[in-house]
Design a protein around this motif. Structure first.
Motif, mmCIF file in Angstrom:
data_model
loop_
_atom_site.group_PDB
_atom_site.id
_atom_site.type_symbol
_atom_site.label_atom_id
_atom_site.label_comp_id
_atom_site.label_asym_id
_atom_site.label_seq_id
_atom_site.Cartn_x
_atom_site.Cartn_y
_atom_site.Cartn_z
ATOM 1 N N GLU A 184 0.815 -1.205 0.000
ATOM 2 C CA GLU A 184 0.000 0.000 0.000
ATOM 3 C C GLU A 184 0.856 1.266 0.000
ATOM 4 O OE1 GLU A 184 -2.550 -0.300 3.338
ATOM 5 O OE2 GLU A 184 -3.604 -2.039 2.568
ATOM 6 N N GLY A 185 2.018 1.222 0.619
ATOM 7 C CA GLY A 185 2.826 2.415 0.788
ATOM 8 C C GLY A 185 3.683 2.785 -0.397
ATOM 9 N N THR A 186 3.758 1.933 -1.423
ATOM 10 C CA THR A 186 4.671 2.210 -2.523
ATOM 11 C C THR A 186 3.981 2.750 -3.770
ATOM 12 O OG1 THR A 186 4.510 -0.060 -3.278
ATOM 13 C CG2 THR A 186 6.335 0.475 -1.790
ATOM 14 N N GLY A 187 2.778 3.273 -3.630
ATOM 15 C CA GLY A 187 2.080 3.812 -4.797
ATOM 16 C C GLY A 187 2.740 5.083 -5.297
ATOM 17 N N LYS A 188 2.692 5.267 -6.599
ATOM 18 C CA LYS A 188 3.277 6.475 -7.173
ATOM 19 C C LYS A 188 2.293 7.622 -7.033
ATOM 20 C CE LYS A 188 6.267 4.399 -10.598
ATOM 21 N NZ LYS A 188 6.611 4.336 -12.020
ATOM 22 N N THR A 189 2.834 8.790 -6.820
ATOM 23 C CA THR A 189 1.994 9.975 -6.747
ATOM 24 C C THR A 189 2.218 10.807 -7.994
ATOM 25 O OG1 THR A 189 3.706 11.178 -5.561
ATOM 26 C CG2 THR A 189 2.067 10.061 -4.233
ATOM 27 N N GLU A 190 1.157 11.280 -8.540
ATOM 28 C CA GLU A 190 1.231 12.114 -9.743
ATOM 29 C C GLU A 190 1.166 13.577 -9.329
ATOM 30 O OE1 GLU A 190 1.710 11.109 -12.878
ATOM 31 O OE2 GLU A 190 1.810 9.031 -12.199
ATOM 32 N N LEU A 191 2.065 14.370 -9.867
ATOM 33 C CA LEU A 191 2.079 15.798 -9.588
ATOM 34 C C LEU A 191 1.457 16.549 -10.745
ATOM 35 C CD1 LEU A 191 5.703 16.196 -8.205
ATOM 36 C CD2 LEU A 191 3.597 16.042 -6.906
ATOM 37 N N GLU A 192 0.694 17.559 -10.401
ATOM 38 C CA GLU A 192 0.119 18.404 -11.433
ATOM 39 C C GLU A 192 0.726 19.786 -11.314
ATOM 40 O OE1 GLU A 192 -4.091 18.509 -11.820
ATOM 41 O OE2 GLU A 192 -4.290 16.372 -11.341
ATOM 42 N N PHE A 193 1.330 20.239 -12.392
ATOM 43 C CA PHE A 193 1.944 21.549 -12.418
ATOM 44 C C PHE A 193 1.034 22.521 -13.151
ATOM 45 C CE2 PHE A 193 5.556 18.655 -12.085
ATOM 46 C CZ PHE A 193 6.160 19.167 -10.953
ATOM 47 N N LYS A 194 1.171 23.763 -12.784
ATOM 48 C CA LYS A 194 0.389 24.806 -13.431
ATOM 49 C C LYS A 194 0.841 24.946 -14.883
ATOM 50 C CE LYS A 194 -0.596 29.702 -12.955
ATOM 51 N NZ LYS A 194 -0.260 30.932 -12.233
ATOM 52 N N LYS A 195 -0.110 25.051 -15.772
ATOM 53 C CA LYS A 195 0.208 25.219 -17.195
ATOM 54 C C LYS A 195 0.573 26.683 -17.438
ATOM 55 C CE LYS A 195 -1.069 21.027 -17.969
ATOM 56 N NZ LYS A 195 -0.091 19.998 -17.932
ATOM 57 N N LEU A 196 1.752 26.891 -18.033
ATOM 58 C CA LEU A 196 2.228 28.247 -18.295
ATOM 59 C C LEU A 196 2.337 28.499 -19.792
ATOM 60 C CD1 LEU A 196 5.108 28.525 -15.675
ATOM 61 C CD2 LEU A 196 2.804 29.441 -15.499
ATOM 62 N N SER A 197 2.090 29.717 -20.148
ATOM 63 C CA SER A 197 2.271 30.111 -21.546
ATOM 64 C C SER A 197 3.770 30.333 -21.788
ATOM 65 C CB SER A 197 1.485 31.394 -21.832
ATOM 66 O OG SER A 197 2.052 32.474 -21.124
#
Length: 94
Positions: A35-48
């Protein structure tokens, strides 16, 4: 006799630690690891592209300022060290 309360506390904490160790199973540890080894996805702000350029320029200017500050500290520390050594030499020589 002095110290009996301390020994009683040590014995009870030892017993509770042993009880905790006996409750632990390999299966529980295996599930915990899965359970502890799941990957986390990061979301970054979209920039022009213009915002990217502004951000890059800010980072570069901050880096230049940091380098200047760091070199000033090095130079100042060398000057102070040389002054201290000169004063010590002057005191010993006279």
């Amino acid at each position: 006799m002095a110290g009996e309360g301390f020994m009683a506390h040590a014995i009870t904490s030892l017993r509770t630690n042993r009880a905790l160790l006996k409750k632990r199973n390999f299966k529980d540890l295996k599930d915990l690891c899965k359970e502890g080894t799941g990957k986390t996805e990061l979301e970054f702000k979209k920039l022009s592209p213009r915002e990217w350029d502004i951000l890059k320029n800010q980072i570069r200017s901050q880096h230049k300022n940091n380098l200047r500050f760091e070199t000033m500290i090095y130079i100042l520390s060398v000057v102070i060290s040389l002054l201290i050594l000169y004063c010590l030499y002057w005191l010993i020589a006279n």
